[in-house]
Motif scaffolding. Structure first.
Motif: not given
Lengths: 379, 267
Positions: A192-210, A215-219
């Motif tokens: 749930h931590d944005q900074d963690e996701a931006f540091t780690l991810a090749d791609r981020i998938g953002i979830m809300a209400d199920g 989905v995309g690269e952090p940038n």
């Protein structure tokens, strides 16, 4: 090779909808972060991937093989749990060797391989300890070693860093990245931590209400949030409500609660019509602040459009509060009854105090606009 | 002294008094077993172990002891297996069936044992199990299972279910994950449940009276028969042994549950 495909994945608990519709393809060797607030369904999605929950609907394929109904113990996934779930009655070494024991690996070999894993996470000295006596960071390493020991095709991480303090969590993020680079395995990391996701991810998938919203690269996700929820969730920002006053071929003029018109340049003037309600996002990094009497002369007639096409907007307000946040200082500024915050780094010259009149200005091109239903306006 | 201290002392004294008052009959029973004459006297006039010698010479009593131990062990095994697995299953699936389970399991405890005894006698005669050890074991299991079940419900409510997930995730099947991840963490609870089952079976009288034959009589049944004939110190001797067994069992349970704690303190 472990490509994972989630197709229309849904999970219902009775009447309650935990996951509504998640479809995504996770590439082999990718580190995907599922990012979302609590209750967004990201952990449930991960548990379905692990085989610990059965989906109500949809399909999970690992390397084109349908594993939807396969139980956890027959899947090539391994999970690092939020509370690490180390077996309290086993030593650290026995914990790490457990998966190999279940695979039927002989005692000597599994002990040796468990030791290698403990070495990788630098926990060899604690091999014979009771896991309950370890610190959070140490437990986290043991849990990681235990999951890696079974040589999984996919490593699933369910917020394993959320119980660590900030510093430790940041160190572990770097270490996880290194391990991921070394192993070239597919990782799915829930946080749930944005900074963690931006540091780690090749791609981020953002979830809300199920739902998996974007989905995309952090940038890309940060630059091009798909809707107002993501813009608000990814970082602190100022949302300014307004109504479109008029559009011209190259700009949209919005009458806002800041008491004056905000001009947003556009190459797509048909995207909005006069009278449409919009929220404008003014990110703190796009705002510059200066003393109200310096700089631009307030142009009461409207905001000037520069010759290069960029637009400078500015408003004047009174500093309400000053918040020191380590390397940055955050100013909360009252503008026409609403409040806007802006930041500057401590090293920037000039400091303001409560009560000072300051001018906040920004380039109109940095403003993101969202419609009433939350969707992003393609400017 | 502080008021709080005084209140504390008063409370403890009162508590101790009630406890003593409740336990005193046990002391009376034990004391009367040492009476030399054939009468039940308190305090005994002459102390003697004569009735203890008679006890070990009388086959009725000795075989009743064997029967009680057999029935108790059988009940413990069956009731513990049923109670533990039922509570475990209930935790895993808390659906509609689960919600019906708890009150259903409780039913045998709410029916007077005399009714249960009579109806089971009729039932077992039809089933051809009349006057067998199995019929008494099954009857006692009916009572002991709910106790084990409720003990285990409370034990499982404190169990970290993520451990079961972790075991499955690492490749342990349903039986393996239960054996490796669950059992070692709830074994003390199971032991306490099993002990309860054993003690319930050891003390139960009414159902055993209806279901036993001459060769399957348990201690309470034999004691009842003896009491009806005469009130002599032999009953006290048997009671003393029953009390002893219960105390030994409880001490064993305490030691077993605290053994790990103890070894940690010593190391």
């Amino acid at each position: 090779m472990s490509e994972i495909t989630l197709d229309g994945l849904a999970k219902r608990y009775g009447e309650e909808l935990a996951v509504e519709d998640v479809s995504v393809t996770i590439d082999d060797g990718e580190l995907l972060c599922l990012l979302g607030p609590s209750g967004s369904g990201k952990s449930t999605t991960l548990r379905m991937l692990a085989g610990l929950e059965t989906p109500t609907d949809g399909e999970i394929r690992i390397d084109d093989e349908d594993v939807t109904d396969r139980p956890a113990y027959e899947r090539t996934t391994a999970t690092v749990f939020q509370d690490w779930a180390l077996f309290p009655h086993k030593s650290v070494l026995e914990n790490v060797a457990f998966g190999l024991k279940m695979q039927g690996v002989g005692k000597e070999e599994r002990r040796e391989r468990a030791r290698e894993m403990l070495e990788r996470v630098r926990m060899t000295d604690h091999a014979d300890d009771d896991p309950m006596n370890l610190s959070g960071g140490q437990k986290q390493r043991v849990a990681l070693a235990r999951s890696l020991a079974v040589n999984p095709d996919v490593l699933l991480l369910d917020e394993p860093l959320s119980n660590l303090d900030k510093r430790l969590s940041e160190d572990m993020q770097i270490e996880l990245r290194e391990i991921h680079a070394e192993l070239e395995e597919t990782f799915v990391h829930v946080t749930h931590d944005q900074d963690e996701a931006f540091t780690l991810a090749d791609r981020i998938g953002i979830m809300a209400d199920g739902n998996l919203v974007q989905v995309g690269e952090p940038n890309e996700v940060y630059q091009n949030p798909k809707n107002r929820f993501i813009e608000g969730f990814l970082g602190d920002t100022n949302f300014v409500e307004g109504v479109v006053d008029r559009t011209s071929p190259d700009a949209v003029r919005v009458e806002t609660e800041l008491g004056r018109e905000v001009v947003v340049p556009t190459s797509n003037p048909d995207a909005l019509d006069a009278g449409d309600a919009v929220s404008l996002s003014l990110r703190p990094e796009a705002l510059s602040i200066e003393s109200a009497d310096a700089g631009l002369e307030a142009d009461e007639a409207g905001q000037p459009v520069r010759t290069d096409g960029s637009t400078t907007n500015s408003v004047v307000g009174t500093v309400e509060s000053v918040l020191y946040r380590g390397s940055t200082v955050r100013y909360s500024v009252a503008v026409e009854g609403t409040s806007v915050f802006a930041e500057r780094t401590v090293s920037d010259s000039g400091e303001f105090e409560t009560g000072d009149e300051i001018r906040i200005s920004w380039d109109g091109a940095d403003v993101l606009a969202f419609r009433d239903d939350g969707s992003r306006v393609d400017l | 002294m502080h008021r709080e201290t005084v209140e504390n002392v008063a409370f403890r004294a009162g508590y101790l008094a009630i406890l003593t008052f409740m336990l005193l009959p046990l002391a009376v029973v034990v004391a009367t077993s040492f009476e030399a004459s054939g009468q039940l006297l308190f305090p005994p006039e002459n102390y003697s172990l004569v009735h203890y010698r008679t006890f070990f010479e009388e086959t009725t009593w000795l075989s009743a002891f064997d029967n009680s131990l057999l029935v108790g062990t059988g009940t413990t095994v069956v009731a513990t297996t049923l109670g533990v697995t039922a509570a475990f299953g209930h935790e895993l699936d808390d659906g509609r069936t689960g919600q019906l389970l708890a009150p259903l399991v409780l039913v045998p405890l709410l029916i007077p044992p005399i009714i249960l005894g009579i109806s089971m006698r009729v039932y077992f005669v039809r089933a051809g199990l009349n006057a067998s050890f199995l019929s008494i074991i099954l009857a006692h299991t009916l009572w002991a299972t709910p106790l084990v079940y409720f003990v285990m419900r409370s034990v499982f409510s404190r169990f970290d279910w993520q451990l079961l997930d972790a075991a499955k995730d690492l490749g342990a099947g349903p039986i393996q994950s239960f054996a490796y991840a669950v059992l070692p963490n709830v074994k003390h609870g199971i032991f306490v449940g099993a002990l309860l089952a054993f003690i319930v079976s050891l003390q139960e009288f009414v159902m055993a009276l209806f279901l036993s034959s001459h060769s399957t009589e348990t201690i309470p049944v034999v004691a009842w028969t003896a009491l009806r004939q005469s009130l002599d110190p032999m009953v006290s001797v048997v009671s003393t042994f029953l009390i002893l067994i219960s105390i030994v069992a409880i001490v064993a349970a305490t030691v077993a549950t605290n053994l790990e704690w103890l070894s940690k303190q010593l190391s």
